[in-house]
Design an enzyme around this catalytic site. Structure first.
Site, mmCIF file in Angstrom:
data_model
loop_
_atom_site.group_PDB
_atom_site.id
_atom_site.type_symbol
_atom_site.label_atom_id
_atom_site.label_comp_id
_atom_site.label_asym_id
_atom_site.label_seq_id
_atom_site.Cartn_x
_atom_site.Cartn_y
_atom_site.Cartn_z
ATOM 1 N N ARG A 6 -1.184 53.357 -2.091
ATOM 2 C CA ARG A 6 -0.406 54.579 -1.849
ATOM 3 C C ARG A 6 -0.407 55.521 -3.052
ATOM 4 O O ARG A 6 -0.233 55.077 -4.183
ATOM 5 C CB ARG A 6 1.033 54.203 -1.484
ATOM 6 C CG ARG A 6 1.083 53.488 -0.149
ATOM 7 C CD ARG A 6 2.414 52.902 0.206
ATOM 8 N NE ARG A 6 2.322 52.280 1.531
ATOM 9 C CZ ARG A 6 1.834 51.050 1.757
ATOM 10 N NH1 ARG A 6 1.411 50.294 0.751
ATOM 11 N NH2 ARG A 6 1.742 50.573 2.985
ATOM 12 N N HIS A 22 -4.370 54.698 1.513
ATOM 13 C CA HIS A 22 -5.806 54.422 1.593
ATOM 14 C C HIS A 22 -6.635 55.710 1.732
ATOM 15 O O HIS A 22 -7.601 55.770 2.482
ATOM 16 C CB HIS A 22 -6.115 53.442 2.729
ATOM 17 C CG HIS A 22 -5.484 52.080 2.541
ATOM 18 N ND1 HIS A 22 -5.231 51.535 1.316
ATOM 19 C CD2 HIS A 22 -5.071 51.152 3.449
ATOM 20 C CE1 HIS A 22 -4.692 50.333 1.466
ATOM 21 N NE2 HIS A 22 -4.568 50.078 2.747
ATOM 22 N N HIS A 70 -10.796 45.488 2.109
ATOM 23 C CA HIS A 70 -9.605 45.056 2.835
ATOM 24 C C HIS A 70 -9.879 43.843 3.720
ATOM 25 O O HIS A 70 -9.441 43.794 4.874
ATOM 26 C CB HIS A 70 -9.045 46.227 3.650
ATOM 27 C CG HIS A 70 -7.567 46.215 3.787
ATOM 28 N ND1 HIS A 70 -6.885 45.183 4.405
ATOM 29 C CD2 HIS A 70 -6.628 47.082 3.360
ATOM 30 C CE1 HIS A 70 -5.603 45.453 4.380
ATOM 31 N NE2 HIS A 70 -5.414 46.595 3.739
ATOM 32 N N VAL A 71 -10.576 42.857 3.169
ATOM 33 C CA VAL A 71 -10.839 41.633 3.928
ATOM 34 C C VAL A 71 -9.528 40.864 4.137
ATOM 35 O O VAL A 71 -8.689 40.788 3.237
ATOM 36 C CB VAL A 71 -11.874 40.743 3.197
ATOM 37 C CG1 VAL A 71 -11.381 40.290 1.835
ATOM 38 C CG2 VAL A 71 -12.269 39.545 4.067
ATOM 39 N N TYR A 72 -9.346 40.359 5.340
ATOM 40 C CA TYR A 72 -8.233 39.439 5.615
ATOM 41 C C TYR A 72 -8.823 38.063 5.865
ATOM 42 O O TYR A 72 -9.650 37.890 6.778
ATOM 43 C CB TYR A 72 -7.507 39.812 6.902
ATOM 44 C CG TYR A 72 -6.614 41.014 6.886
ATOM 45 C CD1 TYR A 72 -5.239 40.893 6.669
ATOM 46 C CD2 TYR A 72 -7.117 42.273 7.176
ATOM 47 C CE1 TYR A 72 -4.405 41.992 6.727
ATOM 48 C CE2 TYR A 72 -6.286 43.380 7.228
ATOM 49 C CZ TYR A 72 -4.929 43.230 7.004
ATOM 50 O OH TYR A 72 -4.114 44.329 7.070
ATOM 51 N N ASP A 77 3.139 41.959 -0.113
ATOM 52 C CA ASP A 77 2.365 43.208 -0.086
ATOM 53 C C ASP A 77 2.357 43.725 -1.521
ATOM 54 O O ASP A 77 2.742 44.862 -1.785
ATOM 55 C CB ASP A 77 2.993 44.211 0.887
ATOM 56 C CG ASP A 77 2.077 45.402 1.153
ATOM 57 O OD1 ASP A 77 0.953 45.421 0.612
ATOM 58 O OD2 ASP A 77 2.489 46.311 1.888
ATOM 59 N N GLU A 135 -7.167 41.944 -2.255
ATOM 60 C CA GLU A 135 -7.732 43.276 -2.497
ATOM 61 C C GLU A 135 -7.811 43.512 -4.001
ATOM 62 O O GLU A 135 -6.796 43.794 -4.642
ATOM 63 C CB GLU A 135 -6.848 44.343 -1.852
ATOM 64 C CG GLU A 135 -6.674 44.178 -0.356
ATOM 65 C CD GLU A 135 -5.507 45.011 0.171
ATOM 66 O OE1 GLU A 135 -5.533 46.237 0.022
ATOM 67 O OE2 GLU A 135 -4.561 44.428 0.724
HETATM 68 C C1 G6D Z 1 -2.583 47.478 2.372
HETATM 69 O O1 G6D Z 1 -0.724 47.355 0.855
HETATM 70 C C2 G6D Z 1 -1.184 47.885 2.079
HETATM 71 C C3 G6D Z 1 -0.297 47.518 3.222
HETATM 72 O O2 G6D Z 1 1.028 47.904 2.970
HETATM 73 C C4 G6D Z 1 -0.823 48.186 4.458
HETATM 74 O O3 G6D Z 1 0.024 48.014 5.523
HETATM 75 C C5 G6D Z 1 -2.222 47.671 4.734
HETATM 76 O O4 G6D Z 1 -3.022 47.944 3.631
HETATM 77 C C6 G6D Z 1 -2.826 48.277 5.959
HETATM 78 O O5 G6D Z 1 -2.779 46.156 2.166
#
Ligand code: G6D
Length: 344
Positions: A75, A100, A174-176, A247, A310
């Site tokens: 952010r 993002h 942004h890998v999960y 987070d 991340e």
């Molecule tokens: C990132 O830190 C942010 C989260 O808050 C968000 O919701 C996500 O991306 C989509 O990890």
């Protein structure tokens, strides 16, 4: 080593990198993103990351999953940046802030792909030119993101960028991960270890506050491995969003090449060990609402159904010098290397 190329929806292409041990890493030019990472276990093949089967599914359901995020991940407070007498305005796509880099960030762009196979690794170099003024950012930035899968079961991500004008640059991936192979299962029972003595608390609207806080005595202490769920379920008053999940940015120690983060599946069959040149890792545990559900492959993604690692500088660095410097200048090109070693 080989690379299989296939259509990934109407316009996109997927590249599946396969090493000599049968590890398969699939990536797409839509968002320079990882869509699948499969390992062969004695019990069968297991999927380790969240993802969908076409670019259109990402567009309809969630464009961040697995994607390259940029120019700036996280952010930007107030959706602006004042630099050298100019106030650059960005898109306020979450509350009054930029998340993002806006709605159409790197994750939504089509990247040029160059697949390459060598004796020891398969890789795809994704290239993208972000024009001066794109998403409100100054300067033309030329970016390469390379996904490589090596025969020692390391997935390596390399970011390289050059700019023609000073600008902000703090990308991530942004890998999960969900090492159970099933996105309907919470990651709470995964063991997590992070080489971080400090973390950045988050305040109102998920913004970092400028504070760097010791993990000692808090639920954010992952210096010894422990279940992710101990923090997700924490009622620790150090945790600003009690019971919600992680987070948060963790400031990484220099471990001289030893893993800086490790994730272990609940059944102990799969371990992911991360090392990075980035100063921090943002760990996000898919903190969606309790009723959240999203069709994903043959299952349903649920709340806490994935965990990100991340690697980046701490979000908010454009406001807080103590988080580092994310101004990219023509004199010093950007490079970041992150490795995920898979043991199974
Ligand atoms: C990132 O830190 C942010 C989260 O808050 C968000 O919701 C996500 O991306 C989509 O990890």
């Amino acid at each position: 080593m080989e690379i299989l190329t296939q259509p990934f929806g109407v316009q996109a292409t997927s590249y599946t990198l396969i090493n000599d041990h049968g590890v398969a890493l699939s990536v797409t030019d839509f968002g320079a993103r990882i869509v699948s990472l499969r390992v062969p276990l004695a019990t069968g093949e297991r999927e380790l990351v969240l993802g969908f089967d076409s670019a259109e599914e990402y567009q309809q359901k969630d464009t961040f999953i697995g994607a390259t995020i940029g120019r700036v991940a996280g952010r930007i407070a107030g959706a602006h940046w004042a630099h050298d007498g100019v106030d650059y305005q960005f898109e306020a796509n979450e509350n009054d802030n930029t998340l993002h880099s806006g709605v159409i960030g790197f994750d939504q762009r089509y990247w040029q792909a160059a697949p390459q196979v060598t004796a020891t690794e398969a890789r795809v170099v994704f290239a993208y030119v972000s024009e001066d003024g794109e998403n409100g950012f100054p300067g033309q930035v030329t970016v390469n993101v390379t996904y490589a899968l090596a025969n020692d079961n390391v997935w390596r991500l390399t970011y390289e960028a050059v700019t023609d004008t000073p600008t902000l640059f703090n990308p991530t991936n942004h890998v999960y991960f969900n090492l159970t192979g099933d996105p309907s299962q919470s990651v709470a029972a995964h063991q997590l270890k992070i080489a971080a003595d400090t973390f950045a608390p988050i305040g109102d609207k998920n913004l970092t506050t400028g504070e760097i806080r010791s993990v000692a005595g808090t639920s954010f202490d992952f210096r010894a491995a422990k279940p992710v769920g101990t923090t997700i379920e924490s009622t620790d008053d150090q945790h600003q969003r009690v019971g919600h999940g992680l987070d948060h940015p963790f400031l990484l120690q220099d471990t001289q090449g030893a893993p800086q983060a490790e994730l272990l599946s609940p059944d102990g069959l799969v371990r992911v060990a991360m090392t990075t040149t980035a100063p921090a890792v943002v760990v996000f545990t898919g903190n969606f609402g309790t009723d959240f559900t999203l069709p994903m492959r043959q299952s349903q993604l649920k709340k806490h159904g994935g965990i990100t690692l991340e690697t980046q500088a701490v979000p908010g660095a454009e406001r807080f010098a103590q988080y580092g410097d994310i101004v990219l200048t023509p004199a010093s090109p950007y490079q970041q290397v992150t490795e995920f070693k898979l043991d199974f």
